[in-house]
Design an enzyme around this catalytic site. Structure first.
Site, PDB file in Angstrom:
ATOM      1  N   ASP A 167     -10.119   2.942   2.043  1.00 30.28           N
ATOM      2  CA  ASP A 167     -10.119   2.338   3.526  1.00 30.28           C
ATOM      3  C   ASP A 167     -10.840   3.240   4.346  1.00 30.28           C
ATOM      4  O   ASP A 167     -11.729   2.809   5.094  1.00 30.28           O
ATOM      5  CB  ASP A 167      -8.783   1.954   4.014  1.00 30.28           C
ATOM      6  CG  ASP A 167      -8.332   0.719   3.470  1.00 30.28           C
ATOM      7  OD1 ASP A 167      -8.898  -0.099   3.023  1.00 30.28           O
ATOM      8  OD2 ASP A 167      -6.966   0.657   3.152  1.00 30.28           O
ATOM      9  N   LYS A 224       0.683  -1.123  -0.046  1.00 28.76           N
ATOM     10  CA  LYS A 224       0.043  -0.025   0.052  1.00 28.76           C
ATOM     11  C   LYS A 224       0.836   1.212   0.138  1.00 28.76           C
ATOM     12  O   LYS A 224       0.215   2.376  -0.598  1.00 28.76           O
ATOM     13  CB  LYS A 224      -0.925   0.040   1.131  1.00 28.76           C
ATOM     14  CG  LYS A 224      -2.212  -1.129   0.971  1.00 28.76           C
ATOM     15  CD  LYS A 224      -3.232  -0.799   2.093  1.00 28.76           C
ATOM     16  CE  LYS A 224      -4.149  -1.824   2.149  1.00 28.76           C
ATOM     17  NZ  LYS A 224      -4.998  -1.550   3.255  1.00 28.76           N
TER      18      LYS A 224
END
Ligand code: NAP
Length: 270
Positions: A105, A69
């Site tokens: 997220d 990420k």
């Protein structure tokens, strides 16, 4: 699912990715809407080469999971400003060989919490200073919430609080805190140590809503005790679902079939 010459390719890159629920969730949603798209797992070790491969093969969108990420960021052509602040990207959108990175997220966490309360001007005690706490913290600020960080390791907690421009307190001092919501973004309560909770049960009456992002198990000790004390609860499936819903909507430009995606997750957790 029918694969043909016009099928558009999507996927998830990570290492490992074999455990990921995203292929089942996205493929079920593509099928439900009759979209000629397919979503595959991509186990990736070399991030730069993988992104070049996506560009070369015309892959349209990719979810990014641990451990890539952060590492993908330097290989992007553009990045969403909130993802840049968070310092993590979980979604790649690829158009004419240009890769745009974004982060859903925080969108998933906000939507999960917003099912129970208004976020603007609310107060939130956020436990943890890891990757998820960072994304959730920046997301809550985007939504206009007032955040306090509590964590175990002072240096990490203070660093995150400074980045967010909010206060930090030691995890051991949280019993005195009051807020509209408590969010557990630590891994405390996760199996096999699912007998643990990051907050003393008696202190849970200080919060109207208690959200736990741990999803193994779904009914953590924290959530069981919060329900017993009369709090509204949000489990880890909600954030997982809504980050995928936001991704699906970016991939397709269409409203996601939320109930079908939720059912895929629920059946895997059952
Ligand atoms: P991470 O970056 O490793 O951060 C973990 C955090 O938990 C750190 O702040 C760490 O504290 C804290 N912690 C761990 N053990 C602790 C203990 N015994 N006492 C107090 N604090 C402790 O992990 P992450 O990626 O943020 O993930 C955290 C949890 O969220 C995991 O259970 C993961 O499965 C879950 N998760 C759920 C979703 C969802 O969609 N529902 C998404 C992502 C992650 P220190 O700061 O002291 O190291």
């Amino acid at each position: 699912m029918r694969i043909n010459g016009a099928t558009e390719l999507y996927g998830i890159m990570g290492n490992p990715v074999g455990h990921s629920l995203s292929p089942a969730m996205h493929n079920s949603a593509f099928q439900a809407l009759g979209l000629n798209k397919a979503y595959l797992p991509f186990p990736v070790t070399d991030v730069a080469k993988a992104l070049d491969g996506f560009r070369a093969l015309g892959v349209r969108g990719v979810s990014v999971t641990i451990p890539h990420k952060q590492a993908v960021i330097e290989h992007l052509d553009s990045i969403d400003p909130v993802a840049e602040k968070i310092g993590a990207v979980n979604t790649l959108l690829i158009n004419e060989s240009k890769i745009h990175g974004t982060n859903t997220d925080w969108l998933g966490a906000n939507r999960a919490l917003a099912e129970k309360m208004a976020l603007r001007n609310s107060t939130v005690l956020l436990l943890g200073a890891g990757g998820s706490a960072r994304a959730i913290g920046f997301g809550l600020l985007e939504a206009g919430a007032h955040v306090t960080i509590a964590s175990r390791t002072p240096a990490k907690g203070r660093e995150l609080a400074k980045a967010l421009g909010v206060n930090w307190i030691p995890l051991a001092d949280t019993a005195k805190q009051q807020a509209d919501a408590l969010i557990n973004a630590t891994s405390v309560g996760m199996a096999p140590r699912d007998d643990q909770s990051p907050m003393a049960e008696a202190a849970l009456t200080n919060f109207q809503v208690v959200m736990d992002i741990v999803y193994a198990p779904l009914k953590t000790r924290l959530l069981r005790e919060a329900a017993k004390r009369g709090c509204q609860t949000v489990d880890g499936l909600a954030m997982l679902l809504y980050q995928g819903v936001a991704q699906f909507e970016l991939f397709t430009g269409q409203p996601a079939p939320v109930e079908i995606m939720a059912e895929v997750l629920r059946s895997r957790f059952a």
